[in-house]
Design an enzyme around this catalytic site. Sequence first.
Site, PDB file in Angstrom:
ATOM      1  CB  SER A 143      -1.015  -0.014   1.197  1.00 29.94           C
ATOM      2  OG  SER A 143      -1.635  -0.956   1.337  1.00 29.94           O
ATOM      3  CG  HIS A 164      -1.670  -0.624  -4.671  1.00 29.78           C
ATOM      4  ND1 HIS A 164      -2.399   0.591  -4.443  1.00 29.78           N
ATOM      5  CD2 HIS A 164      -2.229  -1.130  -3.231  1.00 29.78           C
ATOM      6  CE1 HIS A 164      -2.901   0.772  -3.262  1.00 29.78           C
ATOM      7  NE2 HIS A 164      -2.774  -0.345  -2.505  1.00 29.78           N
ATOM      8  CD  GLU A 176      -2.606   3.435  -7.276  1.00 30.36           C
ATOM      9  OE1 GLU A 176      -2.076   2.698  -6.124  1.00 30.36           O
ATOM     10  OE2 GLU A 176      -2.934   4.542  -7.120  1.00 30.36           O
ATOM     11  CG  ASN A 214      -3.223   3.737  -0.506  1.00 25.99           C
ATOM     12  OD1 ASN A 214      -4.299   3.761  -0.717  1.00 25.99           O
ATOM     13  ND2 ASN A 214      -2.453   2.486  -0.317  1.00 25.99           N
TER      14      ASN A 214
HETATM   15  C1  LIG Z   1      -4.703   5.365   6.927  1.00 25.68           C
HETATM   16  C2  LIG Z   1      -4.517   4.420   5.613  1.00 25.68           C
HETATM   17  C3  LIG Z   1      -5.621   4.280   4.897  1.00 25.68           C
HETATM   18  C4  LIG Z   1      -5.574   3.566   3.576  1.00 25.68           C
HETATM   19  C5  LIG Z   1      -5.348   2.181   3.412  1.00 25.68           C
HETATM   20  C6  LIG Z   1      -4.718   1.514   2.212  1.00 25.68           C
HETATM   21  C7  LIG Z   1      -5.279   0.313   1.887  1.00 25.68           C
HETATM   22  C8  LIG Z   1      -5.020  -0.031   0.496  1.00 25.68           C
HETATM   23  O1  LIG Z   1      -3.663   0.038  -0.105  1.00 25.68           O
HETATM   24  C9  LIG Z   1      -5.997   0.653  -0.864  1.00 25.68           C
HETATM   25  C10 LIG Z   1      -7.310   0.359  -0.614  1.00 25.68           C
HETATM   26  O2  LIG Z   1      -7.853  -0.865  -0.777  1.00 25.68           O
HETATM   27  S1  LIG Z   1      -8.215   1.553  -0.040  1.00 25.68           S
HETATM   28  C11 LIG Z   1      -9.977   0.619   0.137  1.00 25.68           C
HETATM   29  C12 LIG Z   1     -10.619   1.088  -1.273  1.00 25.68           C
HETATM   30  N1  LIG Z   1     -11.976   0.451  -1.425  1.00 25.68           N
HETATM   31  C13 LIG Z   1     -12.974   1.346  -1.069  1.00 25.68           C
HETATM   32  O3  LIG Z   1     -12.823   2.383  -0.924  1.00 25.68           O
HETATM   33  C14 LIG Z   1     -14.402   0.408  -0.840  1.00 25.68           C
HETATM   34  C15 LIG Z   1     -15.283   1.529  -0.729  1.00 25.68           C
HETATM   35  N2  LIG Z   1     -16.573   0.846  -0.634  1.00 25.68           N
HETATM   36  C16 LIG Z   1     -17.343   0.002  -1.480  1.00 25.68           C
HETATM   37  O4  LIG Z   1     -16.959   0.389  -2.665  1.00 25.68           O
HETATM   38  C17 LIG Z   1     -18.700  -0.553  -1.089  1.00 25.68           C
HETATM   39  O5  LIG Z   1     -19.220  -0.191   0.167  1.00 25.68           O
HETATM   40  C18 LIG Z   1     -18.386  -2.169  -0.989  1.00 25.68           C
HETATM   41  C19 LIG Z   1     -18.332  -2.659  -2.564  1.00 25.68           C
HETATM   42  C20 LIG Z   1     -17.173  -2.431  -0.263  1.00 25.68           C
HETATM   43  C21 LIG Z   1     -19.620  -2.787  -0.510  1.00 25.68           C
HETATM   44  O6  LIG Z   1     -20.860  -2.286  -1.288  1.00 25.68           O
HETATM   45  P1  LIG Z   1     -22.166  -2.378  -0.683  1.00 25.68           P
HETATM   46  O7  LIG Z   1     -23.270  -1.665  -1.679  1.00 25.68           O
HETATM   47  O8  LIG Z   1     -22.001  -1.330   0.518  1.00 25.68           O
HETATM   48  O9  LIG Z   1     -22.406  -3.668  -0.042  1.00 25.68           O
HETATM   49  P2  LIG Z   1     -22.590  -5.056  -0.779  1.00 25.68           P
HETATM   50  O10 LIG Z   1     -24.224  -4.748  -1.290  1.00 25.68           O
HETATM   51  O11 LIG Z   1     -22.240  -5.927   0.076  1.00 25.68           O
HETATM   52  O12 LIG Z   1     -21.946  -4.882  -2.143  1.00 25.68           O
HETATM   53  C22 LIG Z   1     -22.237  -4.313  -3.143  1.00 25.68           C
HETATM   54  C23 LIG Z   1     -22.023  -5.288  -4.446  1.00 25.68           C
HETATM   55  O13 LIG Z   1     -20.718  -5.589  -4.365  1.00 25.68           O
HETATM   56  C24 LIG Z   1     -20.602  -7.082  -4.617  1.00 25.68           C
HETATM   57  N3  LIG Z   1     -19.469  -7.573  -3.616  1.00 25.68           N
HETATM   58  C25 LIG Z   1     -19.143  -6.726  -2.493  1.00 25.68           C
HETATM   59  N4  LIG Z   1     -18.184  -7.296  -1.890  1.00 25.68           N
HETATM   60  C26 LIG Z   1     -17.589  -8.316  -2.704  1.00 25.68           C
HETATM   61  C27 LIG Z   1     -16.614  -9.579  -2.547  1.00 25.68           C
HETATM   62  N5  LIG Z   1     -15.656  -9.356  -1.683  1.00 25.68           N
HETATM   63  N6  LIG Z   1     -16.726 -10.361  -3.711  1.00 25.68           N
HETATM   64  C28 LIG Z   1     -17.443 -10.180  -4.778  1.00 25.68           C
HETATM   65  N7  LIG Z   1     -18.462  -9.350  -4.620  1.00 25.68           N
HETATM   66  C29 LIG Z   1     -18.659  -8.295  -3.693  1.00 25.68           C
HETATM   67  C30 LIG Z   1     -22.069  -7.426  -3.839  1.00 25.68           C
HETATM   68  O14 LIG Z   1     -22.314  -8.829  -4.357  1.00 25.68           O
HETATM   69  C31 LIG Z   1     -22.870  -6.381  -4.208  1.00 25.68           C
HETATM   70  O15 LIG Z   1     -23.158  -6.599  -5.569  1.00 25.68           O
HETATM   71  P3  LIG Z   1     -24.793  -6.019  -6.045  1.00 25.68           P
HETATM   72  O16 LIG Z   1     -24.795  -6.202  -7.631  1.00 25.68           O
HETATM   73  O17 LIG Z   1     -24.893  -4.606  -5.577  1.00 25.68           O
HETATM   74  O18 LIG Z   1     -25.638  -6.953  -5.323  1.00 25.68           O
HETATM   75  N1  LIG Z   2      -6.083  -4.333   3.535  1.00 27.19           N
HETATM   76  C1  LIG Z   2      -6.325  -3.602   2.506  1.00 27.19           C
HETATM   77  O1  LIG Z   2      -7.154  -2.941   1.981  1.00 27.19           O
HETATM   78  C2  LIG Z   2      -5.128  -3.359   1.572  1.00 27.19           C
HETATM   79  C3  LIG Z   2      -5.418  -2.878   0.039  1.00 27.19           C
HETATM   80  C4  LIG Z   2      -4.399  -2.845  -0.659  1.00 27.19           C
HETATM   81  C5  LIG Z   2      -3.258  -3.216  -0.417  1.00 27.19           C
HETATM   82  N2  LIG Z   2      -2.874  -3.875   0.724  1.00 27.19           N
HETATM   83  C6  LIG Z   2      -1.523  -4.464   1.140  1.00 27.19           C
HETATM   84  O2  LIG Z   2      -1.696  -5.799   0.958  1.00 27.19           O
HETATM   85  C7  LIG Z   2      -0.590  -6.351   1.865  1.00 27.19           C
HETATM   86  C8  LIG Z   2      -1.430  -7.507   2.434  1.00 27.19           C
HETATM   87  O3  LIG Z   2      -2.440  -6.721   3.116  1.00 27.19           O
HETATM   88  P1  LIG Z   2      -3.857  -7.434   3.986  1.00 27.19           P
HETATM   89  O4  LIG Z   2      -4.748  -6.529   4.358  1.00 27.19           O
HETATM   90  O5  LIG Z   2      -4.104  -8.719   2.934  1.00 27.19           O
HETATM   91  O6  LIG Z   2      -3.180  -8.262   5.050  1.00 27.19           O
HETATM   92  P2  LIG Z   2      -3.710  -9.464   5.788  1.00 27.19           P
HETATM   93  O7  LIG Z   2      -3.235  -9.534   7.359  1.00 27.19           O
HETATM   94  O8  LIG Z   2      -5.145  -9.739   5.702  1.00 27.19           O
HETATM   95  O9  LIG Z   2      -3.007 -10.734   5.016  1.00 27.19           O
HETATM   96  C9  LIG Z   2      -1.461 -10.969   5.121  1.00 27.19           C
HETATM   97  C10 LIG Z   2      -1.227 -12.313   5.119  1.00 27.19           C
HETATM   98  O10 LIG Z   2       0.242 -12.517   4.909  1.00 27.19           O
HETATM   99  C11 LIG Z   2       0.565 -13.509   5.821  1.00 27.19           C
HETATM  100  N3  LIG Z   2       2.003 -13.589   5.972  1.00 27.19           N
HETATM  101  C12 LIG Z   2       2.670 -12.789   6.512  1.00 27.19           C
HETATM  102  N4  LIG Z   2       4.019 -13.006   6.212  1.00 27.19           N
HETATM  103  C13 LIG Z   2       4.052 -14.073   5.264  1.00 27.19           C
HETATM  104  C14 LIG Z   2       5.109 -14.673   4.882  1.00 27.19           C
HETATM  105  N5  LIG Z   2       6.329 -14.655   5.040  1.00 27.19           N
HETATM  106  N6  LIG Z   2       4.897 -15.694   3.986  1.00 27.19           N
HETATM  107  C15 LIG Z   2       3.471 -16.043   3.778  1.00 27.19           C
HETATM  108  N7  LIG Z   2       2.378 -15.436   4.364  1.00 27.19           N
HETATM  109  C16 LIG Z   2       2.824 -14.450   5.242  1.00 27.19           C
HETATM  110  C17 LIG Z   2      -0.163 -13.537   7.045  1.00 27.19           C
HETATM  111  O11 LIG Z   2      -0.331 -14.861   7.516  1.00 27.19           O
HETATM  112  C18 LIG Z   2      -1.544 -12.993   6.568  1.00 27.19           C
HETATM  113  O12 LIG Z   2      -2.644 -13.989   6.182  1.00 27.19           O
HETATM  114  C19 LIG Z   2       0.010  -5.399   2.725  1.00 27.19           C
HETATM  115  O13 LIG Z   2       1.197  -5.094   1.977  1.00 27.19           O
HETATM  116  C20 LIG Z   2      -1.000  -4.359   2.380  1.00 27.19           C
HETATM  117  O14 LIG Z   2      -0.522  -2.985   2.662  1.00 27.19           O
HETATM  118  C21 LIG Z   2      -3.851  -3.966   1.606  1.00 27.19           C
END
Ligand SMILES: CCCCCCC[C@H](O)CC(=O)SCCNC(=O)CCNC(=O)[C@H](O)C(C)(C)COP(=O)([O-])OP(=O)([O-])OC[C@H]1O[C@@H](n2cnc3c(N)ncnc32)[C@H](O)[C@@H]1OP(=O)([O-])[O-]
Ligand SMILES: NC(=O)c1ccc[n+]([C@@H]2O[C@H](COP(=O)([O-])OP(=O)(O)OC[C@H]3O[C@@H](n4cnc5c(N)ncnc54)[C@H](O)[C@@H]3O)[C@@H](O)[C@H]2O)c1
Length: 310
Positions: A143, A164, A176, A214
Amino acid sequence: MIQFGVIARNFSSSSAVQSAIKNVTVIGGGLMGSGIAQVSAQAGQNVILVDLSSDVLAKSQKSIGNNLGRVAKKIYKDNPKEGEKFVSESMARIKTATDPVSASQGADLVVEAIVENMDIKHQLFKKLDAAAPNHTIFASNTSSLSINEIAAAVKRKDKFGGLHFFNPVPVMRLLEVVKGAETSTATYETMMAWGKGVGKTCITCKDTPGFVVNRLLVPYIAEAIRLFERGDASARDIDIAMKLGAGYPMGPLELADYVGLDTNKFILDGWHKKYPQETLFNPIPLLNKLVSEGKLGVKTGEGFYKYEKK
Ligand SMILES: CCCCCCC[C@H](O)CC(=O)SCCNC(=O)CCNC(=O)[C@H](O)C(C)(C)COP(=O)([O-])OP(=O)([O-])OC[C@H]1O[C@@H](n2cnc3c(N)ncnc32)[C@H](O)[C@@H]1OP(=O)([O-])[O-]
Ligand SMILES: NC(=O)c1ccc[n+]([C@@H]2O[C@H](COP(=O)([O-])OP(=O)(O)OC[C@H]3O[C@@H](n4cnc5c(N)ncnc54)[C@H](O)[C@@H]3O)[C@@H](O)[C@H]2O)c1
């Protein structure tokens, strides 16, 4: 509205993935790795999903099966039999393993999705670099860490890049694709073709902290947590505000719970260490407290909100 049509189109031909990649090893079977394994298998790829823990692998296989069912209901709503075939054929393409080295022997692409920790990613890639075939491309789903810094652990820097994905992987259509300083054009083009083949819209950016999403999302979520920590508004109102006021599908605090508060913390800690003068990346006492209490969000049943155990 999620365009499942896009996914369906990518399934239409057996050579859905127009690229040199047929065998994918995904290392890290958690939240993201299981989703990456799912979309790869859906697109006709042979997948090995690797995790240290066989319990995690069993749990992930179950959730992949459920999520494939949700996708099948969309694509094959008028033909449930076809839907069942889609699910069983996709599941049959996914094998699991706990040894990353043997699981990478036949890989054309290894996607790493393990814990957001540079040392642990280095240890893994160093091991794999010595064992995987020379043609195998390595990619990290990190991330927030630098692709160049992760690639420092391998000799094959020309075959190393960033892929990503976004959470939940089967639904979020963005990928990405990040080129490191030494990523070859051939590797970059293969990653782009593979990303498209697994149904994603690929964008590219430089190896800059947080890439595009991010870099914008981390400060946004961090500021939302600070708003709540100061007592300026309730968690619920902050989330309603961004959903109804800015059109987000999820508010920032529910998104932080969804992503995992540990991941949020790993990212902020890493950036604060690198950019101590940037106040947006300062540690957040409330976030650190929740993580230290094991309240990581959806995955542990409590974060900013409580979630009933599934
Ligand atoms: C401080 C640091 C913070 C940053 C962290 C960074 C992390 C990372 O690197 C970046 C990211 O990921 S950032 C994160 C970026 N992500 C975001 O920003 C997510 C934002 N959230 C969303 O887009 C929506 O709330 C969701 C899609 C999660 C759920 O949607 P909802 O309407 O609230 O609820 P729903 O009705 O349940 O689902 C809707 C539809 O999707 C379908 N479906 C769902 N899950 C499924 C799965 N696993 N498989 C298959 N299908 C799945 C479901 O069937 C449904 O289909 P339908 O045709 O409508 O029946
Ligand atoms: N959570 C998110 O929304 C998100 C979205 C995009 C990218 N990411 C990135 O993806 C990566 C995984 O995040 P996550 O949320 O899936 O974490 P998670 O904790 O759900 O999964 C990580 C998994 O890696 C396994 N693991 C740790 N060390 C290992 C090793 N040496 N060999 C094999 N398996 C090992 C752990 O057992 C765990 O099941 C991180 O780099 C995170 O920054 C996370």
